[in-house]
Scaffold this motif. Sequence first.
Motif, short mmCIF file in Angstrom:
data_model
loop_
_atom_site.label_atom_id
_atom_site.label_comp_id
_atom_site.label_asym_id
_atom_site.label_seq_id
_atom_site.Cartn_x
_atom_site.Cartn_y
_atom_site.Cartn_z
N THR A 156 15.64 21.28 28.81
CA THR A 156 15.15 20.04 28.22
C THR A 156 16.14 18.88 28.41
OG1 THR A 156 16.01 20.73 26.06
CG2 THR A 156 13.67 21.17 26.52
N SER A 157 17.23 19.12 29.11
CA SER A 157 18.21 18.07 29.37
C SER A 157 17.78 17.22 30.57
CB SER A 157 19.58 18.67 29.64
OG SER A 157 19.57 19.36 30.87
N GLU A 158 18.53 16.17 30.85
CA GLU A 158 18.23 15.31 32.00
C GLU A 158 18.37 16.04 33.32
OE1 GLU A 158 20.02 11.46 32.33
OE2 GLU A 158 19.81 11.07 30.19
N ASN A 159 19.29 16.96 33.40
CA ASN A 159 19.54 17.71 34.64
C ASN A 159 18.80 19.04 34.64
OD1 ASN A 159 21.28 15.68 35.51
ND2 ASN A 159 23.00 16.60 34.45
N LYS A 189 16.49 20.12 36.50
CA LYS A 189 16.23 20.71 37.82
C LYS A 189 17.38 21.61 38.25
CE LYS A 189 13.08 17.22 39.57
NZ LYS A 189 12.82 16.21 40.60
N ASP A 190 18.59 21.27 37.84
CA ASP A 190 19.74 22.12 38.16
C ASP A 190 19.67 23.46 37.43
OD1 ASP A 190 20.71 20.07 39.74
OD2 ASP A 190 21.99 19.25 38.16
N ALA A 191 19.04 23.45 36.25
CA ALA A 191 18.94 24.69 35.45
C ALA A 191 17.95 25.67 36.08
CB ALA A 191 18.52 24.35 34.02
N LEU A 192 16.99 25.15 36.82
CA LEU A 192 16.02 26.05 37.45
C LEU A 192 16.68 26.73 38.63
CD1 LEU A 192 12.69 24.03 37.43
CD2 LEU A 192 13.25 26.04 36.09
#
Length: 88
Positions: free
Chosen positions: A80-83, A85-88
């Motif tokens: 749910t953070s701004e980044n 896409k990096d978490a995926l």
Amino acid sequence: MKNDKNSNFYKQNVDVNMFMNTIHDSDNTELILTRKKTRYTDGANKIIQKVQNEFLERRRAEEIDLALKNKDKGRFMDLTSENWKDAL
């Protein structure tokens, strides 16, 4: 004057070769996969980008649901953070 000095001559040759390859190969998959570069129109690039974003959004929603189900606060916060896409 020979056409080999004209820069457009090479481009025409490439276009003709690509055209002839597509005529002989009804399934262009192999040609597209082996080519270093594929030229897309701006519209095709927008469609590709849209489909990729939709895929990522769906994947994100699934991952958020899974994080909530597993009560994984760290994973939920990452997604749910701004980044996200990096978490995926």
